[in-house]
Write a protein that holds these residues in place. Structure first.
Motif, PDB file in Angstrom:
ATOM      1  N   PHE A 173       1.005  -1.065   0.068  1.00  0.00           N
ATOM      2  CA  PHE A 173       0.089  -0.184   0.297  1.00  0.00           C
ATOM      3  C   PHE A 173       0.510   1.501  -0.190  1.00  0.00           C
ATOM      4  O   PHE A 173       2.040   0.835   1.074  1.00  0.00           O
ATOM      5  N   SER A 174       0.548   2.185  -1.086  1.00  0.00           N
ATOM      6  CA  SER A 174       1.388   3.329  -0.833  1.00  0.00           C
ATOM      7  C   SER A 174       0.657   4.871  -0.931  1.00  0.00           C
ATOM      8  O   SER A 174      -0.188   4.918  -1.895  1.00  0.00           O
ATOM      9  N   LEU A 175       0.673   6.022  -0.816  1.00  0.00           N
ATOM     10  CA  LEU A 175       0.529   7.178  -0.934  1.00  0.00           C
ATOM     11  C   LEU A 175       1.441   8.289  -1.139  1.00  0.00           C
ATOM     12  O   LEU A 175       2.331   8.505  -0.628  1.00  0.00           O
ATOM     13  N   SER A 176       1.371   8.315  -2.916  1.00  0.00           N
ATOM     14  CA  SER A 176       2.594   9.012  -3.093  1.00  0.00           C
ATOM     15  C   SER A 176       1.827  11.321  -2.411  1.00  0.00           C
ATOM     16  O   SER A 176       0.461  11.201  -2.083  1.00  0.00           O
ATOM     17  N   GLN A 177       3.697  11.530  -2.947  1.00  0.00           N
ATOM     18  CA  GLN A 177       3.201  13.018  -2.528  1.00  0.00           C
ATOM     19  C   GLN A 177       2.300  13.234  -3.642  1.00  0.00           C
ATOM     20  O   GLN A 177       2.409  12.978  -5.140  1.00  0.00           O
ATOM     21  N   ASN A 178       1.476  14.427  -3.761  1.00  0.00           N
ATOM     22  CA  ASN A 178       0.550  15.147  -5.008  1.00  0.00           C
ATOM     23  C   ASN A 178       1.452  16.405  -5.524  1.00  0.00           C
ATOM     24  O   ASN A 178       3.379  16.251  -4.956  1.00  0.00           O
ATOM     25  N   TYR A 179       0.939  15.758  -6.438  1.00  0.00           N
ATOM     26  CA  TYR A 179       1.591  16.983  -7.471  1.00  0.00           C
ATOM     27  C   TYR A 179       0.673  17.575  -8.282  1.00  0.00           C
ATOM     28  O   TYR A 179      -0.030  17.097  -8.497  1.00  0.00           O
ATOM     29  N   PRO A 180       0.889  18.917  -9.073  1.00  0.00           N
ATOM     30  CA  PRO A 180       2.243  19.569  -8.374  1.00  0.00           C
ATOM     31  C   PRO A 180       1.461  20.092  -6.600  1.00  0.00           C
ATOM     32  O   PRO A 180       0.940  19.932  -6.601  1.00  0.00           O
ATOM     33  N   ASN A 181       3.085  20.287  -5.874  1.00  0.00           N
ATOM     34  CA  ASN A 181       3.033  20.895  -4.541  1.00  0.00           C
ATOM     35  C   ASN A 181       4.300  21.518  -4.703  1.00  0.00           C
ATOM     36  O   ASN A 181       5.089  21.511  -5.180  1.00  0.00           O
ATOM     37  N   PRO A 182       3.578  22.737  -3.822  1.00  0.00           N
ATOM     38  CA  PRO A 182       2.626  23.592  -4.174  1.00  0.00           C
ATOM     39  C   PRO A 182       1.300  23.618  -5.165  1.00  0.00           C
ATOM     40  O   PRO A 182       1.855  23.863  -6.170  1.00  0.00           O
ATOM     41  N   PHE A 183       0.230  24.344  -5.100  1.00  0.00           N
ATOM     42  CA  PHE A 183      -0.662  23.504  -6.402  1.00  0.00           C
ATOM     43  C   PHE A 183      -1.444  25.225  -6.122  1.00  0.00           C
ATOM     44  O   PHE A 183      -1.626  26.073  -5.324  1.00  0.00           O
ATOM     45  N   ASN A 184      -1.738  25.343  -7.139  1.00  0.00           N
ATOM     46  CA  ASN A 184      -3.414  26.687  -7.460  1.00  0.00           C
ATOM     47  C   ASN A 184      -4.181  25.466  -8.490  1.00  0.00           C
ATOM     48  O   ASN A 184      -3.737  26.518  -9.667  1.00  0.00           O
ATOM     49  N   PRO A 185      -5.505  25.923  -8.587  1.00  0.00           N
ATOM     50  CA  PRO A 185      -6.003  25.437  -7.400  1.00  0.00           C
ATOM     51  C   PRO A 185      -5.830  23.996  -7.279  1.00  0.00           C
ATOM     52  O   PRO A 185      -7.064  23.406  -6.382  1.00  0.00           O
ATOM     53  N   SER A 186      -5.722  23.238  -8.719  1.00  0.00           N
ATOM     54  CA  SER A 186      -6.430  21.782  -8.804  1.00  0.00           C
ATOM     55  C   SER A 186      -4.347  20.817  -8.344  1.00  0.00           C
ATOM     56  O   SER A 186      -3.786  21.116  -8.972  1.00  0.00           O
ATOM     57  N   THR A 187      -5.241  19.303  -8.121  1.00  0.00           N
ATOM     58  CA  THR A 187      -3.263  18.895  -8.241  1.00  0.00           C
ATOM     59  C   THR A 187      -4.248  17.139  -7.915  1.00  0.00           C
ATOM     60  O   THR A 187      -4.620  17.456  -7.555  1.00  0.00           O
ATOM     61  N   ASN A 188      -2.777  16.551  -7.863  1.00  0.00           N
ATOM     62  CA  ASN A 188      -3.157  15.057  -8.531  1.00  0.00           C
ATOM     63  C   ASN A 188      -2.759  14.413  -6.910  1.00  0.00           C
ATOM     64  O   ASN A 188      -1.496  14.739  -6.355  1.00  0.00           O
ATOM     65  N   ILE A 189      -3.364  13.063  -6.738  1.00  0.00           N
ATOM     66  CA  ILE A 189      -2.599  12.712  -5.946  1.00  0.00           C
ATOM     67  C   ILE A 189      -2.969  10.936  -6.547  1.00  0.00           C
ATOM     68  O   ILE A 189      -4.210  10.165  -6.699  1.00  0.00           O
ATOM     69  N   LYS A 190      -1.660  10.101  -5.969  1.00  0.00           N
ATOM     70  CA  LYS A 190      -1.768   8.978  -6.389  1.00  0.00           C
ATOM     71  C   LYS A 190      -1.808   8.122  -5.197  1.00  0.00           C
ATOM     72  O   LYS A 190      -0.575   8.002  -4.591  1.00  0.00           O
ATOM     73  N   PHE A 191      -2.276   7.040  -5.360  1.00  0.00           N
ATOM     74  CA  PHE A 191      -1.456   5.930  -4.639  1.00  0.00           C
ATOM     75  C   PHE A 191      -1.793   4.304  -4.981  1.00  0.00           C
ATOM     76  O   PHE A 191      -2.526   4.480  -6.127  1.00  0.00           O
TER      77      PHE A 191
END
Length: 127
Positions: A43-61
């Protein structure tokens, strides 16, 4: 729409006007996109990208076994501000987009919970 039903990660909508049924994958409506059907070894949760973000970001797991899975976003005070995933998922790698257009700049936390696995990542929203 006369009736709605969800089955096997699909949504069915009955239409009286055209006497038809619309079938769509649930991922199209809630934004969960399977990236790979390969079974991850953990199981894993990756760092969101982009980060910092404005206004949306992607989260991979990644999910290594079929489990009830939740992916939630919390503000700096620990208040839940968004529920991005809240369902049983099959093994695989997924990606979810979060649009924080209605939220103020600041630090947010993304938490993945599935079975005994929990992980948290810090996200920064800059407007």
């Amino acid at each position: 729409i006369y009736a709605l039903c969800m089955l096997n990660n699909h949504i069915f909508a009955g239409d009286l006007m055209n006497s038809g049924v619309w079938i769509r994958p649930l991922s199209e409506l809630i934004g969960i996109q399977p990236i790979s059907n390969e079974v991850p070894n953990q199981f894993s949760l990756s760092q969101n990208y982009p980060n910092p973000f404005n206004p949306s970001t992607n989260i991979k797991f990644s999910i290594k076994e079929s489990r009830y899975t939740s992916l939630n976003v919390f503000d700096i005070l620990g208040n839940e501000v968004a529920s991005l995933v809240n369902e049983e998922l099959n093994p695989g790698t997924y990606e979810v987009s979060w649009n924080a257009e209605k939220f103020s700049s600041g630090i947010y936390y993304c938490r993945l919970s599935t079975g005994n696995f929990n992980d948290v990542k810090k996200m920064i929203l800059i407007k």
